[in-house]
Motif scaffolding. Structure first.
Motif, mmCIF file in Angstrom:
data_model
loop_
_atom_site.group_PDB
_atom_site.id
_atom_site.type_symbol
_atom_site.label_atom_id
_atom_site.label_comp_id
_atom_site.label_asym_id
_atom_site.label_seq_id
_atom_site.Cartn_x
_atom_site.Cartn_y
_atom_site.Cartn_z
ATOM 1 N N THR A 41 0.800 -1.094 -0.108
ATOM 2 C CA THR A 41 0.302 -0.239 0.105
ATOM 3 C C THR A 41 0.786 1.159 0.446
ATOM 4 O O THR A 41 1.169 2.033 -1.036
ATOM 5 C CB THR A 41 -0.915 0.019 0.795
ATOM 6 N N TRP A 42 2.213 1.560 0.634
ATOM 7 C CA TRP A 42 2.749 2.173 0.633
ATOM 8 C C TRP A 42 3.573 2.882 -0.604
ATOM 9 O O TRP A 42 3.953 4.282 -1.115
ATOM 10 C CB TRP A 42 4.098 1.818 2.318
ATOM 11 N N ASP A 43 3.982 1.224 -0.847
ATOM 12 C CA ASP A 43 4.160 1.572 -2.126
ATOM 13 C C ASP A 43 3.657 2.165 -3.245
ATOM 14 O O ASP A 43 3.868 3.078 -4.228
ATOM 15 C CB ASP A 43 5.231 0.275 -2.629
ATOM 16 N N ARG A 44 2.341 1.777 -3.440
ATOM 17 C CA ARG A 44 1.756 2.472 -4.686
ATOM 18 C C ARG A 44 0.869 3.462 -4.216
ATOM 19 O O ARG A 44 1.042 4.478 -5.436
ATOM 20 C CB ARG A 44 0.157 1.428 -4.384
ATOM 21 N N ASP A 45 1.240 4.295 -3.161
ATOM 22 C CA ASP A 45 0.413 5.190 -2.582
ATOM 23 C C ASP A 45 1.507 6.807 -2.742
ATOM 24 O O ASP A 45 1.251 7.364 -2.177
ATOM 25 C CB ASP A 45 -0.098 5.543 -1.185
ATOM 26 N N SER A 46 3.149 6.024 -2.616
ATOM 27 C CA SER A 46 4.494 7.065 -2.278
ATOM 28 C C SER A 46 4.881 6.924 -3.331
ATOM 29 O O SER A 46 6.003 7.335 -3.868
ATOM 30 C CB SER A 46 5.323 6.903 -1.408
ATOM 31 N N ARG A 47 4.236 7.323 -4.673
ATOM 32 C CA ARG A 47 5.633 6.774 -5.803
ATOM 33 C C ARG A 47 5.921 8.208 -6.530
ATOM 34 O O ARG A 47 7.061 8.362 -6.856
ATOM 35 C CB ARG A 47 4.182 6.116 -7.241
ATOM 36 N N PHE A 48 5.003 9.183 -6.152
ATOM 37 C CA PHE A 48 5.779 10.779 -6.133
ATOM 38 C C PHE A 48 5.699 11.109 -4.884
ATOM 39 O O PHE A 48 4.866 10.696 -4.139
ATOM 40 C CB PHE A 48 4.941 11.303 -6.953
ATOM 41 N N CYS A 49 7.234 11.862 -4.369
ATOM 42 C CA CYS A 49 7.425 12.616 -3.625
ATOM 43 C C CYS A 49 5.910 14.138 -3.071
ATOM 44 O O CYS A 49 5.303 14.469 -4.186
ATOM 45 C CB CYS A 49 8.125 13.948 -4.021
ATOM 46 N N PRO A 50 4.917 13.345 -2.031
ATOM 47 C CA PRO A 50 4.173 15.098 -1.655
ATOM 48 C C PRO A 50 4.814 15.947 -1.367
ATOM 49 O O PRO A 50 4.243 16.671 -1.662
ATOM 50 C CB PRO A 50 4.215 13.890 -0.665
ATOM 51 N N TYR A 106 8.411 7.356 4.001
ATOM 52 C CA TYR A 106 8.314 6.286 4.640
ATOM 53 C C TYR A 106 7.149 5.269 5.086
ATOM 54 O O TYR A 106 5.930 6.744 4.915
ATOM 55 C CB TYR A 106 8.683 6.753 6.566
ATOM 56 N N PRO A 107 6.580 4.204 5.217
ATOM 57 C CA PRO A 107 5.547 4.049 5.716
ATOM 58 C C PRO A 107 4.340 4.628 6.718
ATOM 59 O O PRO A 107 5.085 4.910 7.389
ATOM 60 C CB PRO A 107 5.448 2.705 5.660
ATOM 61 N N ARG A 108 3.513 5.331 6.131
ATOM 62 C CA ARG A 108 2.913 6.211 7.413
ATOM 63 C C ARG A 108 1.459 4.914 8.283
ATOM 64 O O ARG A 108 1.249 4.149 7.133
ATOM 65 C CB ARG A 108 2.078 7.303 6.429
ATOM 66 N N ILE A 109 1.948 4.979 9.271
ATOM 67 C CA ILE A 109 0.416 4.007 9.891
ATOM 68 C C ILE A 109 0.278 5.227 11.356
ATOM 69 O O ILE A 109 0.198 6.046 11.212
ATOM 70 C CB ILE A 109 1.731 3.338 11.806
ATOM 71 N N SER A 110 -1.218 4.889 10.693
ATOM 72 C CA SER A 110 -2.532 5.493 11.012
ATOM 73 C C SER A 110 -2.926 4.621 13.403
ATOM 74 O O SER A 110 -3.589 4.053 12.565
ATOM 75 C CB SER A 110 -3.264 6.144 10.937
ATOM 76 N N PRO A 111 -1.887 5.202 13.603
ATOM 77 C CA PRO A 111 -3.096 5.166 14.828
ATOM 78 C C PRO A 111 -4.390 5.308 16.050
ATOM 79 O O PRO A 111 -4.478 6.666 15.443
ATOM 80 C CB PRO A 111 -1.633 5.877 16.699
ATOM 81 N N ALA A 112 -4.681 4.713 16.502
ATOM 82 C CA ALA A 112 -6.316 4.542 17.012
ATOM 83 C C ALA A 112 -5.885 4.176 18.092
ATOM 84 O O ALA A 112 -5.095 2.919 18.528
ATOM 85 C CB ALA A 112 -7.034 3.868 16.023
ATOM 86 N N ILE A 113 -7.114 4.291 18.981
ATOM 87 C CA ILE A 113 -7.665 3.711 20.207
ATOM 88 C C ILE A 113 -8.510 2.774 20.422
ATOM 89 O O ILE A 113 -9.385 2.922 19.164
ATOM 90 C CB ILE A 113 -8.080 4.990 21.466
ATOM 91 N N ILE A 114 -8.536 2.683 21.133
ATOM 92 C CA ILE A 114 -10.021 1.281 21.622
ATOM 93 C C ILE A 114 -10.169 1.043 22.914
ATOM 94 O O ILE A 114 -9.274 0.375 23.303
ATOM 95 C CB ILE A 114 -9.890 0.026 20.313
ATOM 96 N N VAL A 115 -10.960 1.280 23.055
ATOM 97 C CA VAL A 115 -11.336 1.060 24.495
ATOM 98 C C VAL A 115 -12.018 -0.067 24.692
ATOM 99 O O VAL A 115 -13.511 0.104 24.572
ATOM 100 C CB VAL A 115 -11.368 2.444 25.469
ATOM 101 N N LEU A 116 -12.015 -0.855 26.343
ATOM 102 C CA LEU A 116 -13.717 -1.385 27.085
ATOM 103 C C LEU A 116 -13.755 -1.070 27.884
ATOM 104 O O LEU A 116 -13.292 -0.645 28.747
ATOM 105 C CB LEU A 116 -13.026 -2.928 26.661
ATOM 106 N N ILE A 117 -15.118 -0.558 27.832
ATOM 107 C CA ILE A 117 -15.820 0.209 29.093
ATOM 108 C C ILE A 117 -16.998 -0.495 30.210
ATOM 109 O O ILE A 117 -17.900 -0.924 29.688
ATOM 110 C CB ILE A 117 -16.655 1.152 28.609
ATOM 111 N N LYS A 118 -16.530 -1.088 31.208
ATOM 112 C CA LYS A 118 -16.991 -2.135 31.834
ATOM 113 C C LYS A 118 -18.327 -0.637 32.337
ATOM 114 O O LYS A 118 -17.551 0.170 33.337
ATOM 115 C CB LYS A 118 -16.542 -2.646 32.520
ATOM 116 N N ARG A 119 -19.130 -1.430 33.288
ATOM 117 C CA ARG A 119 -20.113 -0.717 34.052
ATOM 118 C C ARG A 119 -20.032 -1.774 35.550
ATOM 119 O O ARG A 119 -21.134 -2.982 34.953
ATOM 120 C CB ARG A 119 -21.280 -0.532 33.347
ATOM 121 N N GLY A 120 -19.747 -1.618 36.705
ATOM 122 C CA GLY A 120 -19.291 -2.686 37.913
ATOM 123 C C GLY A 120 -18.966 -4.375 37.208
ATOM 124 O O GLY A 120 -17.748 -3.722 36.304
#
Length: 267
Positions: free
Chosen positions: A102-111, A135-149
């Motif tokens: 994916t990085w190779d395909r999307d970075s053929r040209f200088c941004p 360099y390959p772009r990595i997008s960080p995302a959070i995920i959270v488990l919320i418990k009640r009691g």
């Protein structure tokens, strides 16, 4: 032109999000051999992505999908669905291969200046005109488990989910915020709830197409659920004895839910 190599390689051949797999003794696997399993398109880059079982792992993009039916020894498989048939280490490496391609395909040209970029290392390109490194772009995302009691957990259905299952609140990190700030913001924006006792759980590469999920657990503090309609179509607290369909085991969401069900989030 196909690359000539002396030793066996694992060949991760992709076409638009699908990976080529083959039937061998014991089930489905990534093709292994001294030659690529399908022609390498002219001008394509063969990427060195690591080593598996003492063999090099290489990735390249196909010009067209490999046709096959249920009886064929080789077939294309959606990367996400390949989790169900590939050994874990092969699935993980397939994810890395997909991200590199994916990085190779999307970075053929200088941004910065638009000149064609040249690869100078396995995960590095450089613009020959302005010198910008890519360099390959990595997008960080959070995920959270919320418990009640101790017995209830918040489960939601995001509009972008594939399927009818209910999972956990998640969202992308924004510029200028910490991961913990991101968790609290996403929870408030998507559900209207406030949380407490936020704890780091773990992380997982998420190659769909190029992300990393950072998992947390938290406790409900206050508020009434008010869903962000653009993002979520459903959300509620569920008792552990009456859970709806939950995510499959490939995701950190399922690891978080399983850890909660097993009482491992109480420490």
């Amino acid at each position: 032109m196909e690359e000539q190599i002396e030793n066996n390689c694992y060949w991760f051949a992709f076409y638009e999000g699908q990976v080529l797999i083959e039937k061998r003794a014991g089930g489905w696997h990534i093709p292994v051999g001294t030659e690529p399993p399908a022609a390498i398109p002219e001008g394509s880059t063969v990427h060195e992505i690591g080593v598996m079982d003492g063999c090099a792992a290489k990735a390249y993009a196909l010009a067209a999908p490999i046709e096959g039916d249920d009886e064929s020894p080789r077939r294309m498989k959606d990367l996400r669905a390949s989790f169900d048939v590939l050994p874990w280490d092969e699935y993980r490496m397939a994810g890395k291969a997909s991200e590199i391609l994916t990085w190779d395909r999307d970075s053929r040209f200088c941004p910065r200046c638009g000149a064609p970029a040249g690869q100078v290392a396995p995960i590095a390109k450089r613009c020959p005109v302005c010198g910008m490194e890519i360099y390959p772009r990595i997008s960080p995302a959070i995920i959270v488990l919320i418990k009640r009691g101790e017995d209830e957990v918040l489960l939601v259905h995001a509009r972008n989910f594939r399927g009818t299952f209910k999972g956990l609140v998640a969202g992308f990190l924004e510029p200028g915020e910490t991961l913990e700030e991101c968790v609290r913001r996403e929870v408030m924006e998507e559900t209207g709830l406030t949380i407490k006792n936020l704890k780091y759980f773990g992380s997982q590469p998420w190659p769909y197409p190029s992300g990393i999920m950072i998992g947390y657990s938290a406790e409900y503090e206050s508020g009434t659920i008010k869903l962000q309609n653009e993002e979520l179509s459903a959300g509620a607290f569920y008792h552990k004895s009456c859970l709806p369909e939950i995510p499959k085991k490939l995701s950190i969401a399922r690891r978080l839910i399983d850890a909660w069900l097993e009482g491992k989030l109480n420490d």
